[in-house]
Scaffold this motif. Structure first.
Motif, short mmCIF file in Angstrom:
data_model
loop_
_atom_site.label_atom_id
_atom_site.label_comp_id
_atom_site.label_asym_id
_atom_site.label_seq_id
_atom_site.Cartn_x
_atom_site.Cartn_y
_atom_site.Cartn_z
N UNK A 43 -31.90 -5.79 -52.44
CA UNK A 43 -32.12 -4.36 -52.67
C UNK A 43 -30.89 -3.73 -53.32
N UNK A 44 -31.14 -2.59 -54.01
CA UNK A 44 -30.08 -1.80 -54.66
C UNK A 44 -29.35 -2.58 -55.76
N UNK A 45 -30.07 -3.48 -56.42
CA UNK A 45 -29.52 -4.18 -57.58
C UNK A 45 -30.45 -3.98 -58.76
N UNK A 46 -29.92 -4.24 -59.97
CA UNK A 46 -30.67 -4.03 -61.20
C UNK A 46 -30.57 -5.26 -62.09
N UNK A 47 -31.52 -5.44 -63.02
CA UNK A 47 -31.48 -6.58 -63.93
C UNK A 47 -30.16 -6.65 -64.70
N UNK A 48 -29.69 -7.89 -64.89
CA UNK A 48 -28.46 -8.24 -65.60
C UNK A 48 -27.20 -7.96 -64.80
N UNK A 49 -27.34 -7.57 -63.55
CA UNK A 49 -26.18 -7.39 -62.69
C UNK A 49 -25.85 -8.70 -61.97
N UNK A 50 -24.57 -9.06 -61.95
CA UNK A 50 -24.10 -10.18 -61.16
C UNK A 50 -23.56 -9.62 -59.85
N UNK A 51 -24.03 -10.17 -58.73
CA UNK A 51 -23.68 -9.60 -57.43
C UNK A 51 -23.20 -10.68 -56.49
N UNK A 52 -22.34 -10.30 -55.59
CA UNK A 52 -21.99 -11.12 -54.43
C UNK A 52 -22.81 -10.61 -53.26
N UNK A 53 -23.52 -11.53 -52.61
CA UNK A 53 -24.47 -11.11 -51.57
C UNK A 53 -24.42 -12.06 -50.38
N UNK A 54 -24.86 -11.56 -49.25
CA UNK A 54 -24.95 -12.38 -48.03
C UNK A 54 -26.41 -12.62 -47.70
N UNK A 55 -26.79 -13.88 -47.53
CA UNK A 55 -28.18 -14.22 -47.21
C UNK A 55 -28.52 -13.71 -45.81
N UNK A 56 -29.57 -12.89 -45.73
CA UNK A 56 -29.99 -12.31 -44.47
C UNK A 56 -31.21 -13.01 -43.88
N UNK A 57 -32.00 -13.63 -44.76
CA UNK A 57 -33.25 -14.25 -44.31
C UNK A 57 -33.59 -15.39 -45.24
N UNK A 58 -33.99 -16.52 -44.67
CA UNK A 58 -34.38 -17.69 -45.46
C UNK A 58 -35.79 -18.11 -45.08
N UNK A 59 -36.69 -18.06 -46.05
CA UNK A 59 -38.08 -18.48 -45.85
C UNK A 59 -38.34 -19.72 -46.69
N UNK A 60 -39.53 -20.28 -46.53
CA UNK A 60 -39.84 -21.52 -47.24
C UNK A 60 -39.91 -21.32 -48.75
N UNK A 61 -40.27 -20.08 -49.20
CA UNK A 61 -40.45 -19.85 -50.62
C UNK A 61 -39.49 -18.82 -51.21
N UNK A 62 -38.71 -18.15 -50.36
CA UNK A 62 -37.80 -17.13 -50.90
C UNK A 62 -36.68 -16.84 -49.92
#
Length: 450
Positions: A43-62
């Motif tokens: 959330x709160x990101x836009x196309x072509x932005x490079x971000x540092x992020x922390x994984x909050x949830x891991x599902x089988x497909x996303x």
């Protein structure tokens, strides 16, 4: 042979800090990138932005992740005007420039049409817009209580049922944007604790407050509401879940459709139409876009004095009454008899005698109704989010050449459009109407011809 549980030694990605390039926005306005061959939503990101992020949830497909740092910014990123934006779920796109958020909505429609096998080389017309702030004249404000029993008054947090305590909302029209602080103070002073479910706010000629009262009001709390209403010139209604009754003196609620809404000059003396409604009735939240939407609908229908027009899902007569000023006759159909009665009253108040309203469940079988056997030259429909598929299956049999479809849900619009196209209609015009600026929600108008 006994089988023993062995804990997985595979390292779980939750909590990992990663670098992601955002490729696109999903249909909710959330940035989407790729990590380990899966989509990752941030959330709160836009196309072509490079971000540092922390994984909050891991599902089988996303995966889902939260932003730690925006390494580089999109050229279309703007500073949100509201300091509640990151937490409040009321707005989705305040960080995206206005023109790009219109482009996002257009692309969302194109994607849904493509999924329904509709040629996406569409005849786009100029979008209908208003000010991106201070446009909303109606809202439901939530009320919750903390562990101490103190009220929290505001809108839901993003991806949560919990509320954000607000001081103001810059999307609401000026007369009601500061109502949160007043309501919080008042509710805190009430003798009945946890007695309010939510509050609806409407601004037309006056500020009207509809209180969802969970416990019957006592005299002490009635006095508090009356005093605050007098101080701020509010009209206060109490909704007990069964009926809505005024607590303070009230005047009839109505909004106006102006002379500029395509009304013929020969009716200039009666050019302003008043649409009367009750506190719980549906009205469009954006007055300016509603007026411009009516102008466009009347223009696209290319109305003539001898036209006989059918208006399906007509509500209070928002389209029916302006149309009736320009044509021989209008028939409006609505699912609830109470709305039919109100639309009829609105026509009478505007001294229109060439318009009739009937009740019918339009997604059920209505082909045998007497009004369905009349001849119509043009039709307008403005269904709820569920769309109009059942109505269109029958409408096709009436063989009306011009259809203007006003939609508040792009998914059902795409499905319904495919039905019309497969039955010989073509899309002549299509336009976005930004009824809900700063949000992911889309209103669309399409002109179909056969």
């Amino acid at each position: 042979m006994a089988n023993f549980f062995k804990p997985s030694t595979k390292k779980q990605p939750t909590g990992q800090v990663i670098s992601v390039l955002i490729d696109r926005l999903d249909h909710n306005g959330i940035g989407v990138g790729e990590y380990k061959n899966k989509s990752i939503f941030i959330a709160n990101t836009l196309p072509k932005e490079k971000v540092t992020a922390k994984i909050a949830e891991a599902k089988s497909k996303f995966y889902k992740a939260s932003v730690i740092e925006l390494v580089n910014l999109s050229e279309f990123r703007v500073k949100p005007r509201c300091h509640h934006f990151k937490t409040c779920g009321g707005c989705d796109l305040q960080h995206l420039s206005f023109q790009e958020h219109l482009a996002f909505k257009q692309q969302k429609l194109i994607d849904l049409f493509s999924r329904n096998n509709i040629n996406t080389n569409l005849p786009w017309q100029e979008s209908i817009t208003s000010d991106a702030l201070h446009y909303r004249r109606k809202a439901r404000v939530g009320v919750q209580y903390n562990k101490l029993g103190e009220p929290i008054v505001g809108f839901r947090q993003k991806a949560s049922n919990n509320l954000v305590q607000l001081k103001e909302c810059i999307v609401l029209v000026e007369p009601i944007k500061h109502v949160f602080t007043i309501l919080t103070s008042l509710i805190k002073s009430l003798s009945l604790v946890k007695s309010i479910g939510h509050v609806e706010i409407i601004y037309t000629q006056h500020v009207s407050i509809i209180v969802r009262q969970l416990i019957p009001l006592n005299e002490q709390d009635k006095t508090l509401w009356k005093n605050i209403a007098e101080q701020h010139q509010w009209q206060v209604y109490i909704d007990n879940g069964k009926e809505v009754t005024p607590l303070t003196p009230v005047t009839p609620l109505f909004y106006q459709i102006s002379e500029q809404s395509g009304i013929s000059t020969k009716h200039a003396a009666e050019s302003v139409i008043n649409i009367y409604f009750e506190p719980k009735d549906f009205i469009q939240v954006n007055h300016h876009v509603n007026n411009q939407m009516i102008i466009q609908a009347l223009n696209w229908l290319d109305l003539k004095e001898d036209d006989q027009v059918l208006d399906l899902f007509c509500g209070l007569g928002n389209f029916s009454l302006p149309i009736a000023k320009k044509v021989r006759s209008v028939v409006g159909i609505e699912g609830l008899q109470a709305m039919v009665d109100k639309a009829t009253y609105n026509a009478q108040m505007s001294k229109l005698n060439n318009i009739e309203f009937f009740q019918a469940d339009l997604n059920s079988n209505w082909g045998k109704e007497a009004w369905a056997h009349r001849k119509y030259s043009k039709v307008l429909l403005d269904p709820a989010r569920a769309g109009a598929y059942g109505a269109l299956v029958q409408l096709i049999d009436l063989d009306i050449s011009n259809i203007v479809y006003v939609s508040c849900d792009p998914a059902t619009l795409a499905k319904d459009s495919q039905l019309l196209i497969s039955n010989g209609y073509t899309i002549e015009k299509i336009a976005i109407m930004d009824m809900f600026a700063q949000t992911k929600h889309i209103e669309t108008m399409i002109l179909f011809k056969k």
